[in-house]
Design a protein around this motif. Sequence first.
Motif, PDB file in Angstrom:
ATOM      1  N   ASP A 257     -21.470  15.567  12.237  1.00 44.08           N
ATOM      2  CA  ASP A 257     -20.422  16.326  12.926  1.00 44.08           C
ATOM      3  C   ASP A 257     -19.764  15.472  13.990  1.00 44.08           C
ATOM      4  O   ASP A 257     -20.355  15.184  15.027  1.00 44.08           O
ATOM      5  CB  ASP A 257     -21.045  17.581  13.559  1.00 44.08           C
ATOM      6  CG  ASP A 257     -20.042  18.347  14.414  1.00 44.08           C
ATOM      7  OD1 ASP A 257     -18.827  18.210  14.173  1.00 44.08           O
ATOM      8  OD2 ASP A 257     -20.481  19.082  15.314  1.00 44.08           O
ATOM      9  N   GLY A 259     -16.509  16.433  14.939  1.00 44.62           N
ATOM     10  CA  GLY A 259     -15.335  17.249  15.251  1.00 44.62           C
ATOM     11  C   GLY A 259     -14.225  17.130  14.234  1.00 44.62           C
ATOM     12  O   GLY A 259     -13.053  17.320  14.558  1.00 44.62           O
ATOM     13  N   LEU A 262     -11.281  20.638  12.332  1.00 44.55           N
ATOM     14  CA  LEU A 262     -10.195  21.485  12.822  1.00 44.55           C
ATOM     15  C   LEU A 262      -9.139  21.774  11.747  1.00 44.55           C
ATOM     16  O   LEU A 262      -8.674  22.917  11.633  1.00 44.55           O
ATOM     17  CB  LEU A 262      -9.542  20.860  14.053  1.00 44.55           C
ATOM     18  CG  LEU A 262     -10.349  20.922  15.357  1.00 44.55           C
ATOM     19  CD1 LEU A 262      -9.553  20.325  16.504  1.00 44.55           C
ATOM     20  CD2 LEU A 262     -10.761  22.352  15.694  1.00 44.55           C
ATOM     21  N   LEU A 280     -13.884  29.989  20.229  1.00 44.06           N
ATOM     22  CA  LEU A 280     -14.101  28.662  19.667  1.00 44.06           C
ATOM     23  C   LEU A 280     -15.053  27.849  20.541  1.00 44.06           C
ATOM     24  O   LEU A 280     -14.868  27.742  21.761  1.00 44.06           O
ATOM     25  CB  LEU A 280     -12.765  27.920  19.539  1.00 44.06           C
ATOM     26  CG  LEU A 280     -12.833  26.504  18.954  1.00 44.06           C
ATOM     27  CD1 LEU A 280     -13.333  26.523  17.508  1.00 44.06           C
ATOM     28  CD2 LEU A 280     -11.464  25.819  19.019  1.00 44.06           C
ATOM     29  N   TYR A 282     -15.982  24.172  20.296  1.00 42.01           N
ATOM     30  CA  TYR A 282     -15.650  22.911  19.632  1.00 42.01           C
ATOM     31  C   TYR A 282     -15.948  21.770  20.587  1.00 42.01           C
ATOM     32  O   TYR A 282     -15.415  21.738  21.695  1.00 42.01           O
ATOM     33  CB  TYR A 282     -14.174  22.921  19.231  1.00 42.01           C
ATOM     34  CG  TYR A 282     -13.633  21.587  18.791  1.00 42.01           C
ATOM     35  CD1 TYR A 282     -13.968  21.064  17.553  1.00 42.01           C
ATOM     36  CD2 TYR A 282     -12.778  20.858  19.616  1.00 42.01           C
ATOM     37  CE1 TYR A 282     -13.476  19.832  17.147  1.00 42.01           C
ATOM     38  CE2 TYR A 282     -12.286  19.637  19.220  1.00 42.01           C
ATOM     39  CZ  TYR A 282     -12.625  19.117  17.988  1.00 42.01           C
ATOM     40  OH  TYR A 282     -12.134  17.910  17.595  1.00 42.01           O
ATOM     41  N   PRO A 288      -7.234  21.636  19.605  1.00 41.57           N
ATOM     42  CA  PRO A 288      -7.166  22.627  18.525  1.00 41.57           C
ATOM     43  C   PRO A 288      -5.762  23.194  18.305  1.00 41.57           C
ATOM     44  O   PRO A 288      -5.385  23.466  17.162  1.00 41.57           O
ATOM     45  CB  PRO A 288      -8.136  23.720  18.995  1.00 41.57           C
ATOM     46  CG  PRO A 288      -9.118  23.000  19.877  1.00 41.57           C
ATOM     47  CD  PRO A 288      -8.297  21.965  20.581  1.00 41.57           C
ATOM     48  N   GLY A 301     -17.479  24.267  24.981  1.00 46.04           N
ATOM     49  CA  GLY A 301     -16.449  23.988  23.994  1.00 46.04           C
ATOM     50  C   GLY A 301     -15.545  22.838  24.392  1.00 46.04           C
ATOM     51  O   GLY A 301     -15.983  21.859  24.994  1.00 46.04           O
ATOM     52  N   TYR A 302     -14.258  22.973  24.062  1.00 42.33           N
ATOM     53  CA  TYR A 302     -13.288  21.894  24.228  1.00 42.33           C
ATOM     54  C   TYR A 302     -13.237  21.418  25.669  1.00 42.33           C
ATOM     55  O   TYR A 302     -13.037  22.205  26.593  1.00 42.33           O
ATOM     56  CB  TYR A 302     -11.911  22.391  23.770  1.00 42.33           C
ATOM     57  CG  TYR A 302     -10.821  21.358  23.823  1.00 42.33           C
ATOM     58  CD1 TYR A 302     -11.018  20.091  23.280  1.00 42.33           C
ATOM     59  CD2 TYR A 302      -9.588  21.654  24.395  1.00 42.33           C
ATOM     60  CE1 TYR A 302     -10.017  19.152  23.323  1.00 42.33           C
ATOM     61  CE2 TYR A 302      -8.578  20.713  24.436  1.00 42.33           C
ATOM     62  CZ  TYR A 302      -8.801  19.457  23.896  1.00 42.33           C
ATOM     63  OH  TYR A 302      -7.792  18.519  23.950  1.00 42.33           O
ATOM     64  N   ASP A 322     -19.069  24.586  16.136  1.00 39.27           N
ATOM     65  CA  ASP A 322     -19.544  23.431  15.379  1.00 39.27           C
ATOM     66  C   ASP A 322     -21.061  23.344  15.491  1.00 39.27           C
ATOM     67  O   ASP A 322     -21.674  23.832  16.444  1.00 39.27           O
ATOM     68  CB  ASP A 322     -18.833  22.141  15.795  1.00 39.27           C
ATOM     69  CG  ASP A 322     -19.033  21.756  17.246  1.00 39.27           C
ATOM     70  OD1 ASP A 322     -20.142  21.970  17.773  1.00 39.27           O
ATOM     71  OD2 ASP A 322     -18.084  21.230  17.853  1.00 39.27           O
ATOM     72  N   MET A 358     -18.642  23.185  10.732  1.00 36.99           N
ATOM     73  CA  MET A 358     -18.201  24.259  11.617  1.00 36.99           C
ATOM     74  C   MET A 358     -18.451  25.596  10.933  1.00 36.99           C
ATOM     75  O   MET A 358     -17.951  25.858   9.835  1.00 36.99           O
ATOM     76  CB  MET A 358     -16.723  24.125  11.993  1.00 36.99           C
ATOM     77  CG  MET A 358     -16.264  25.215  12.953  1.00 36.99           C
ATOM     78  SD  MET A 358     -14.631  24.890  13.666  1.00 36.99           S
ATOM     79  CE  MET A 358     -15.037  23.621  14.859  1.00 36.99           C
TER      80      MET A 358
END
Length: 365
Positions: A257, A259, A262, A280, A282, A288, A301-302, A322, A358
Amino acid sequence: AGGRGRPPLQRAAILLASALIATLVIIWAAYGFHRGPDRPLRNVVEDWYATQSLLPQYPDGPPDIELRRARATTRIGFAGKTLLRVKEWGVLPESYLFGLATIRRSSLVRESFLRGQFSSTGFASYFFWTFFYKTTIPALCAIALALFTARKTKSRALPFLLWPVVIYLAISVQSSLNIGHRHVLPVVPFLYVLAGSLATRWSERRTAVLIALAAVASVIVILPKPAPVWGRHLSYMNEFAGGPRRGYEKLLDSNFDWGQELPRLAAWLREHHIDEPVNLVYSSMAEPRAYGIAYRNMVFGYWAEPALPVDQTKIPGYLAIDVSRLQGLGIVPEERNTWKRFLADHGAKEVGRAGYSMLIYRIER
């Protein structure tokens, strides 16, 4: 031809000098023959040795305040002094030297994941398992059979094929930077050439039978659980690891993984006509929204925008997470199971996947 008459030590010295000059030229060429910007190499080297000195006391990495204190008193070792001296002499690009020191420092304490376990200093068996899980079963059988039959051969090529593998792996197992199978890929060509040597032994009945049995066994193992990997190569895991569908239980990071899903998440949302923002989680670098994904950035996340806590998860709704964050990679130990607990507590149901790395859940309560 003239070199053949030289003493062995002189020939070896000439070969080593030639190899050194070629190496320097290649490194400079890779950096466009530019030194690069002046970087604080000494600061990185001091951090490297200060971290190393504090590891017995702080095995998961020293606090910043302790690191700052240790920098003033820790003695720089031979390797660090060599890098600083090479910078002064201008023998290598400064960016290259800075990268070497940075990798050495970061490799001292780096979280890694193997077969459900976490470590900040690596696993001695890490690269054995990555090779075992990331290599196809037919290739594993061919390599094992080639190694088994190699003891009978007197070929002069055998040491050339085996010693690079042995030496490289012996060095690799000492590394605490356990983040990807890619770090041992240099051994693969040697092993595949060795496996290819089986073709020369096909005429021997016993070898032919063993090859046929290995091929049949591979097909029997693989056929019941077909998993397409075209375009999803990063997440490939063989059937011993549970295949790409369950491989994240054995390996993560660049083994599985990075990323990369997406675009597939965006496609899944379009196919299922989901216009509402999804929860989400991520963990990688891409934006995203650049893929048309409407989302609510949840905790862990992000990285580039504020994250919402778990208790602000939109319910009912969808959660796309993910597998790295689901397993707890990159999360402090006491919070690693945050999302696993959340999904269990809310009876979440897996309704889809974006690729293999994911998972998409529907949460109703």
